[in-house]
Design an enzyme around this catalytic site. Structure first.
Site, PDB file in Angstrom:
ATOM      1  N   ASP A   1      30.952  51.908  33.253  1.00  0.00           N
ATOM      2  CA  ASP A   1      30.298  50.645  33.482  1.00  0.00           C
ATOM      3  C   ASP A   1      28.911  50.332  32.927  1.00  0.00           C
ATOM      4  O   ASP A   1      28.624  49.292  32.525  1.00  0.00           O
ATOM      5  CB  ASP A   1      29.829  50.837  35.304  1.00  0.00           C
ATOM      6  CG  ASP A   1      31.296  51.030  35.991  1.00  0.00           C
ATOM      7  OD1 ASP A   1      31.901  50.014  36.466  1.00  0.00           O
ATOM      8  OD2 ASP A   1      31.570  52.075  36.315  1.00  0.00           O
TER       9      ASP A   1
ATOM     10  N   GLU B   1      27.392  42.649  36.806  1.00  0.00           N
ATOM     11  CA  GLU B   1      27.787  43.301  37.984  1.00  0.00           C
ATOM     12  C   GLU B   1      26.585  44.536  38.112  1.00  0.00           C
ATOM     13  O   GLU B   1      26.197  44.692  39.223  1.00  0.00           O
ATOM     14  CB  GLU B   1      29.074  44.042  38.055  1.00  0.00           C
ATOM     15  CG  GLU B   1      29.305  44.828  39.033  1.00  0.00           C
ATOM     16  CD  GLU B   1      30.954  45.397  39.264  1.00  0.00           C
ATOM     17  OE1 GLU B   1      31.422  45.875  40.258  1.00  0.00           O
ATOM     18  OE2 GLU B   1      31.861  44.855  38.473  1.00  0.00           O
TER      19      GLU B   1
ATOM     20  N   ASP C   1      31.819  41.016  33.942  1.00  0.00           N
ATOM     21  CA  ASP C   1      32.166  42.337  34.780  1.00  0.00           C
ATOM     22  C   ASP C   1      32.577  43.401  33.558  1.00  0.00           C
ATOM     23  O   ASP C   1      33.358  43.286  32.803  1.00  0.00           O
ATOM     24  CB  ASP C   1      33.260  42.105  35.626  1.00  0.00           C
ATOM     25  CG  ASP C   1      33.868  43.081  36.318  1.00  0.00           C
ATOM     26  OD1 ASP C   1      33.438  44.111  36.234  1.00  0.00           O
ATOM     27  OD2 ASP C   1      34.548  42.880  37.660  1.00  0.00           O
TER      28      ASP C   1
ATOM     29  N   LEU D   1      33.310  46.456  33.879  1.00  0.00           N
ATOM     30  CA  LEU D   1      34.557  47.409  33.969  1.00  0.00           C
ATOM     31  C   LEU D   1      35.156  46.963  35.371  1.00  0.00           C
ATOM     32  O   LEU D   1      34.648  47.306  36.367  1.00  0.00           O
ATOM     33  CB  LEU D   1      33.947  48.852  33.945  1.00  0.00           C
ATOM     34  CG  LEU D   1      34.965  49.759  33.709  1.00  0.00           C
ATOM     35  CD1 LEU D   1      34.271  51.341  33.730  1.00  0.00           C
ATOM     36  CD2 LEU D   1      35.998  49.890  35.060  1.00  0.00           C
ATOM     37  N   ASP D   2      36.138  46.344  35.292  1.00  0.00           N
ATOM     38  CA  ASP D   2      36.770  45.921  36.720  1.00  0.00           C
ATOM     39  C   ASP D   2      37.910  47.058  36.761  1.00  0.00           C
ATOM     40  O   ASP D   2      38.481  47.524  36.025  1.00  0.00           O
ATOM     41  CB  ASP D   2      37.521  44.727  36.147  1.00  0.00           C
ATOM     42  CG  ASP D   2      38.287  43.764  37.566  1.00  0.00           C
ATOM     43  OD1 ASP D   2      37.473  44.094  38.725  1.00  0.00           O
ATOM     44  OD2 ASP D   2      39.325  43.050  37.540  1.00  0.00           O
TER      45      ASP D   2
ATOM     46  N   THR E   1      36.917  49.980  38.650  1.00  0.00           N
ATOM     47  CA  THR E   1      36.093  51.279  38.505  1.00  0.00           C
ATOM     48  C   THR E   1      36.867  52.387  39.311  1.00  0.00           C
ATOM     49  O   THR E   1      37.166  53.318  38.743  1.00  0.00           O
ATOM     50  CB  THR E   1      34.752  51.081  38.757  1.00  0.00           C
ATOM     51  OG1 THR E   1      34.041  50.064  37.955  1.00  0.00           O
ATOM     52  CG2 THR E   1      34.233  52.402  38.802  1.00  0.00           C
TER      53      THR E   1
ATOM     54  N   SER F   1      45.135  43.422  46.498  1.00  0.00           N
ATOM     55  CA  SER F   1      44.315  44.664  46.360  1.00  0.00           C
ATOM     56  C   SER F   1      44.999  46.038  46.993  1.00  0.00           C
ATOM     57  O   SER F   1      45.664  45.791  48.165  1.00  0.00           O
ATOM     58  CB  SER F   1      43.019  44.688  46.908  1.00  0.00           C
ATOM     59  OG  SER F   1      42.195  43.805  46.012  1.00  0.00           O
TER      60      SER F   1
ATOM     61  N   HIS G   1      44.232  46.593  50.968  1.00  0.00           N
ATOM     62  CA  HIS G   1      44.938  45.722  52.126  1.00  0.00           C
ATOM     63  C   HIS G   1      46.169  45.116  51.921  1.00  0.00           C
ATOM     64  O   HIS G   1      46.431  43.968  52.349  1.00  0.00           O
ATOM     65  CB  HIS G   1      43.807  44.584  52.502  1.00  0.00           C
ATOM     66  CG  HIS G   1      43.576  43.711  51.380  1.00  0.00           C
ATOM     67  ND1 HIS G   1      42.367  43.844  50.788  1.00  0.00           N
ATOM     68  CD2 HIS G   1      44.232  42.694  50.690  1.00  0.00           C
ATOM     69  CE1 HIS G   1      42.423  42.577  49.945  1.00  0.00           C
ATOM     70  NE2 HIS G   1      43.449  42.068  50.015  1.00  0.00           N
TER      71      HIS G   1
ATOM     72  N   LYS H   1      45.385  41.381  38.306  1.00  0.00           N
ATOM     73  CA  LYS H   1      45.978  40.650  39.048  1.00  0.00           C
ATOM     74  C   LYS H   1      46.461  39.109  38.780  1.00  0.00           C
ATOM     75  O   LYS H   1      47.411  38.470  38.735  1.00  0.00           O
ATOM     76  CB  LYS H   1      45.405  40.386  40.534  1.00  0.00           C
ATOM     77  CG  LYS H   1      45.441  41.806  41.260  1.00  0.00           C
ATOM     78  CD  LYS H   1      44.918  41.706  42.612  1.00  0.00           C
ATOM     79  CE  LYS H   1      44.651  43.064  43.179  1.00  0.00           C
ATOM     80  NZ  LYS H   1      43.252  43.650  42.618  1.00  0.00           N
TER      81      LYS H   1
ATOM     82  N   ASP I   1      33.961  39.208  39.351  1.00  0.00           N
ATOM     83  CA  ASP I   1      35.230  39.889  39.568  1.00  0.00           C
ATOM     84  C   ASP I   1      36.246  38.595  39.309  1.00  0.00           C
ATOM     85  O   ASP I   1      37.507  39.065  38.972  1.00  0.00           O
ATOM     86  CB  ASP I   1      35.667  40.482  40.954  1.00  0.00           C
ATOM     87  CG  ASP I   1      34.818  41.396  41.336  1.00  0.00           C
ATOM     88  OD1 ASP I   1      34.730  42.588  40.140  1.00  0.00           O
ATOM     89  OD2 ASP I   1      34.333  41.741  42.409  1.00  0.00           O
TER      90      ASP I   1
END
Length: 348
Positions: free
Chosen positions: A100, A123, A163, A165-166, A168, A231, A234, A261, A289
């Protein structure tokens, strides 16, 4: 008596000429610099205080790739130095690694050096004592030259979201298909440029609203029983609501990373990329993000909104409180109307 003449000494003449040259330089230096850029760099003359979005797109692609090189180098050297920088609202550890930090440094300073008048939000923390001049040569790749026209905007209207490093968490687990680096450019709060780079698969997607792209939508989408990507944290909540709305033939894919995504909604040739029809996020999320994905979908005719169907502004706060829903070549408003319970869930 004859009128007295005014004589200037050679020194006075020299001083007068220097002053004149100084005034001319002040008046025309911006113009001449712009002309130099036009002839030497193959681009338009850029007015003082302006930014060429085509140049900013090209630099954003370079920044995402260079950040990705750092991410890959750290992971392959197994030198993550991972630690928790805090907790998510769901109570999970929010991870931070050398990947990151090193990516953030490269991406931020490349763009800041090239475009010093532009606001850049990233970020990770930027250490003022650890500055680096990373120069970009202003070259424009041929595919961008062919598809994108030069477009000037005022620098103070631009906000860049990085971003570095999306995904992580997935990076630490070696689930590298989910990892991306991303750059987004917003003008007056509206996302107009999106770059998503997959460093472990050497794939980069870019798009510019009212410009062009190197990625496109798929030929068809299933609106009746859509495949929904969510994600990993959830998936259960969305699955229950999706089955109530679309029936149990609707499929739920759990995945890491917002960039991954968004790419799942597009025609991406990279073999590790799963395919979905709708992207849903039901909790709080940060603008770095999602901004690049929002710009990309918008450029291709898609939509990303809050779960309530509201447009997302990329100025001010870094937070998006009301979740999101993203789609392309599907009736987006109908989706929002079908899933009101998800918006209520995001408020709890």
């Amino acid at each position: 008596m004859a009128p007295m003449g005014i004589r200037l000494s050679p020194l006075g003449v020299a001083v007068f000429c220097l002053l004149g040259l100084g005034v001319l330089y002040h008046l025309y230096s911006g113009f001449l610099a712009g002309r130099f850029a036009f002839f030497m760099l193959g681009g338009p003359a850029v007015e003082s205080g302006s930014v060429d979005l085509r140049e900013l797109l090209a630099a954003s692609v370079v920044a995402a790739v260079k950040g990705g090189e750092e991410v890959k180098l750290v992971r392959e050297g197994n030198n993550l130095n991972e630690k928790a920088k805090g907790k998510t609202r769901e109570g999970a550890d929010e991870m931070l690694t050398f990947g990151d930090l090193h990516s953030n440094r490269k991406m931020y300073y490349l763009l800041k050096t090239a475009f010093p008048g532009v606001q850049i939000n990233t970020e990770e923390h930027v250490d003022a004592d650890d500055q680096e001049k990373i120069f970009w040569d202003h070259s424009i790749p041929e595919d961008i030259k062919r598809k994108i026209q030069s477009t000037l905007v005022q620098a103070d209207s631009v906000t860049v979201w990085i971003d570095p490093l999306d995904a992580t968490q997935e990076y630490t687990e070696n689930l590298l298909q989910y990892v991306t680096t991303m750059v987004c450019v917003a003008v007056n709060g509206k996302p107009v440029i999106g770059v998503i780079h997959k460093p472990f698969f050497a794939y980069t997607a870019w798009a510019m609203v009212d410009g062009g792209s190197n990625v496109k939508p798929r030929s068809s989408y299933n609106e009746q029983t859509p495949t929904i990507i969510v994600s990993r944290s959830h998936a259960g909540t969305v699955k229950q609501v999706a089955w109530q709305t679309f029936g149990n033939k609707s499929t739920i894919i759990s995945a890491g990373g917002s960039g991954y995504k968004v790419l799942s909604l597009l025609d991406v040739p990279e073999v590790s990329q799963e395919k979905a029809d709708v992207y849903i996020h039901v909790t709080y999320i940060k603008k770095w993000d999602i901004c690049a994905g929002n710009a990309m979908l918008k450029a291709l005719g898609g939509k990303m909104t809050t779960l309530a169907g509201e447009e997302i502004s990329y100025t001010g706060s870094e937070d998006v409180e009301d979740g999101l829903i993203a789609s392309i070549n599907i009736n987006h408003q109908r989706l929002v109307e079908k899933l009101p319970i998800l918006y209520k869930t995001s408020q709890n």
